[in-house]
Design a protein around this motif. Structure first.
Motif: not given
Length: 255
Positions: A45-46, A48-49, A53, A146, A149-150
């Motif tokens: 998930a990380l 892919r995010k 980005l 999470d 990083t956002d």
């Protein structure tokens, strides 16, 4: 004799930094969980995010966990690893390394030269103290990473606002490491030697000093064809780093 001495000094600096760096992942990834604190689903998930980005903004955020630093200085390892991997774009130096040493309970946000204005030390410290440290204390590694990083992604494009400015000593700015001090001394020696030689000597001194100041040559791949860190592969997913560099900007902390 003078030139031989300068070469030896530079080689020593490169060797010291190479020893500090965490080995590169092969194939290249944006999430490298050597400490095994994330489930495969969380890692994916990380990844892919952060890959999305990278595609949309070209800013590269890398998450790296290790079990221990083995008594190596946190800031030195972060700088050496950042340069060795070549995080971010070579031209814009727009990368961020989030280094987490689990057993040492230490965190370092290492910011590339090109993002130091968007993510100053106070912002990196704020993210550590408000996203990473509180969640890590509760064992919520994925949630902390999470959220962090956002917010790093938001800060990189000017959309992050400081939550609170801490006055504690748990985080600090640039590395201030002895490796960097050695590099500065070597640069001064080179520049003085160049001026002393007269004529073309000054230019030679500057050219020799440039790699030490900007992390080129010896720390990692600036060539997209080397070390498996080239362009996007035919199978999709993260294609590789671009040869960026850093000089110790960001913040460190713990939990």
């Amino acid at each position: 004799m003078r030139n031989i001495l300068l070469i030896i000094l530079m080689a020593c600096c490169f060797a010291v930094n190479a020893q500090q760096a965490i080995p590169k992942p092969n194939p290249p990834r944006l999430v490298v969980d050597n400490a095994n604190i994330l489930t495969p689903e969380q890692q994916n998930a990380l990844e892919r995010k952060l890959d999305a980005l990278n595609d949309s903004t070209s800013n590269q955020i890398v998450v790296l966990t290790v079990p221990s630093l083995n008594d190596k200085p946190l800031e030195d390892v972060a700088v050496a690893t950042y340069r060795s991997w070549g995080i971010g774009d070579k031209k814009n130096n727009n990368g961020v390394l989030l280094l987490i040493s689990v057993n040492d309970r230490k965190i370092k946000i290492e910011v590339g030269y090109g993002l130091e204005g968007a993510i100053p030390d106070v912002t990196a410290k704020d993210i550590i103290e408000n996203n990473l440290s509180p969640n890590f204390k509760q064992g919520n590694y994925y949630k902390g990473i999470d959220e962090a990083t956002d917010n790093l992604a938001k800060a990189a494009v000017g959309e992050y606002k400081i939550q609170k400015q801490s006055t504690g000593s748990g985080a600090s700015g640039g590395s201030g490491s002895w490796v960097f001090i050695i590099m500065v001394v070597v640069v001064i020696i080179i520049l003085r030697a160049g001026r002393g030689g007269g004529g073309s000597g000054g230019g030679g001194g500057l050219w020799l000093a440039a790699p030490l100041l900007f992390g080129a040559g010896g720390f990692g791949s600036d060539d997209s064809s080397s070390g498996g860190f080239g362009g996007r592969d035919s199978g999709g997913g993260f294609g590789g780093f671009g040869g960026g560099s850093s000089g110790g900007g960001g913040a460190s902390g713990g939990w």
